[in-house]
Design an enzyme around this catalytic site. Structure first.
Site, PDB file in Angstrom:
ATOM      1  N   ASP A  80       0.826  -1.209   0.000  1.00 49.29           N
ATOM      2  CA  ASP A  80       0.000   0.000   0.000  1.00 49.29           C
ATOM      3  C   ASP A  80       0.858   1.257   0.000  1.00 49.29           C
ATOM      4  OD1 ASP A  80       0.740  -0.869   2.666  1.00 49.29           O
ATOM      5  OD2 ASP A  80      -0.479   0.781   3.436  1.00 49.29           O
ATOM      6  N   GLU A 175       0.001  -1.323   5.578  1.00 48.44           N
ATOM      7  CA  GLU A 175       1.000  -0.900   6.562  1.00 48.44           C
ATOM      8  C   GLU A 175       0.852   0.567   6.899  1.00 48.44           C
ATOM      9  OE1 GLU A 175       5.035   0.786   7.710  1.00 48.44           O
ATOM     10  OE2 GLU A 175       3.697   1.290   6.055  1.00 48.44           O
TER      11      GLU A 175
END
Length: 409
Positions: A80, A175
């Site tokens: 991400d 994350e």
């Protein structure tokens, strides 16, 4: 390493929108993370990695089989990108043989990567840089890490003469919003140590992170039509504003540095009847977070007295703890990286992160995991850029690190 292949990997990955969504009710929080994960699983399968899998949570794992009986190590990066700047429609710009000076970004000429604001550029004349066009972030955090791990994996498979133990590949989701390790089966990795490839520049070994909690402060007031509000309205927005104003100015991220912790109100929502604040609590000394939590409770009591009829509640949720606390259990995790740098003849230094990585939670869950440089710079911003030469150095370090661990057999 195959530098051009590394570059093409990176360019391919950054063009997939994997922006994390803070308030999503699904995992992963964005479909692009699943798309990138599928691509990586297919590439791992094509290169001959063992058991490439993308699980129901979007987490991608695979193994590069060892050719010695050395301990297994895990290499981790996250799929991400930060929700602070859009990652949709990334148009990477490749600048070969950087000649120095400022870089005006073509999609928005008001966005300029200035050499005066990026002093590391002075040491990168002749290097290959990758920037955005100025309208999005780049995604070097952490697709630089993803690309480095993927190129390292393929290089090891292409060069069986390099001695190494099993290498576990682990790509996580979300994350950036604090959920990267939520669904990772750490014992199932069966690794002695891990390494996150999520660090800035080159030559840094991150051996400490913040310890982190998050507070959710809910301020409840009394709403009524403003024409008849005298003596009856209790404005939660005003009370919330006073709450923020009461927090010590010397505990703000804008006024702290190095090992100093902070309290950071980073999100506010609501209205007259109810307003919610999200506040980050950060410090390298974990017990200090308890002091910060008490300070928030005391502030809530004071502000509630100043606004009769209001009600203020404070809930503090644990996030992660200092990476350094867990690294003490396995000193080889850092010592082997230092040895790899020494064998390559490259300078390095131990550093601390005023933030966290997946390594913080992996370490807390029993897998000591320092964080390593990957050539990313000015992250979470349209001014983000990455250096291909530093990414190549990160891959070369991993190859040497695998050989150092092979000798730990």
């Amino acid at each position: 390493m195959n530098t051009e292949r590394l570059l093409q990997r990176f360019l391919r990955y950054v063009q997939i929108d994997t922006t994390a969504v803070s308030d999503a009710d699904c995992y992963p929080s964005s479909l692009g993370q699943l798309e990138l994960g599928r691509l990586l699983r297919e590439e791992l399968q094509a290169m001959g990695a063992e058991s490439p899998v993308q699980d129901e949570h979007g987490i991608v794992t695979a193994t590069i089989p060892g050719n010695t009986t050395a301990p297994a190590i895990a290499l981790n990066a996250h799929l991400d990108t930060s929700p602070e700047t859009t990652g949709a429609g990334v148009k990477p710009q490749v600048i070969r043989n950087y000649a120095g000076g400022d870089l005006v970004l073509p999609g928005d000429p008001t966005k300029v990567i200035r050499e005066s604001e990026n002093p590391e550029l002075a040491k990168l004349h002749g290097a290959t840089l990758i920037t955005t066009d100025g309208r999005t972030l780049l995604g070097g955090d952490d697709k630089a890490g993803v690309a480095v791990i993927m190129e390292t994996a393929e290089w090891l498979l292409e060069h069986p003469e390099i001695p190494h133990g099993p290498v576990r590949v682990l790509f996580t989701c979300d994350e950036e919003i604090g959920h990267g390790v939520d669904h990772v089966d750490v014992p199932g990795l069966n690794a002695t140590v891990g390494y996150t490839l999520d660090g800035a520049g080159a030559g840094e070994i991150d051996v400490e992170t913040f310890s982190a909690d998050q507070a959710v402060v809910v301020v409840r007031g009394v709403n009524i039509h403003p024409s008849i509000a005298k003596g009856q309205m209790v404005n939660a927005i005003r009370a919330a504003a006073d709450f923020v104003a009461a927090l010590p100015a010397d505990l703000a991220p804008e006024t702290t540095a190095d090992r100093q912790g902070f309290l950071h109100p980073w999100r506010i929502s609501g209205g007259v009847a109810e307003t919610t604040l999200h506040i980050l609590l950060r410090d390298f000394d974990s017990p200090r977070l308890e002091e910060f939590a008490r300070l928030l409770q005391e502030t809530a009591a004071q502000v509630q007295q100043q606004h009769p009829g209001s009600e203020i509640t404070v809930r503090v949720d644990r996030q992660y703890r200092n990476l350094g606390d867990g690294l003490k259990r396995e000193p080889r995790a850092v010592a082997c990286v230092e040895q790899a740098y020494q064998r390559l003849g490259r300078p390095y230094r131990q550093t601390l992160v005023r933030g966290g990585t997946d390594g913080s939670l992996l370490t807390e869950k029993g897998l000591p995991t320092p964080n390593l440089s990957t050539g990313q710079h000015k992250i979470h911003s349209p001014l983000e850029w990455a250096c291909l030469d530093e990414m190549q150095q990160a891959g070369e370090l991993l190859i040497e690190l695998c050989q150092v661990w092979a000798e730990a057999d």
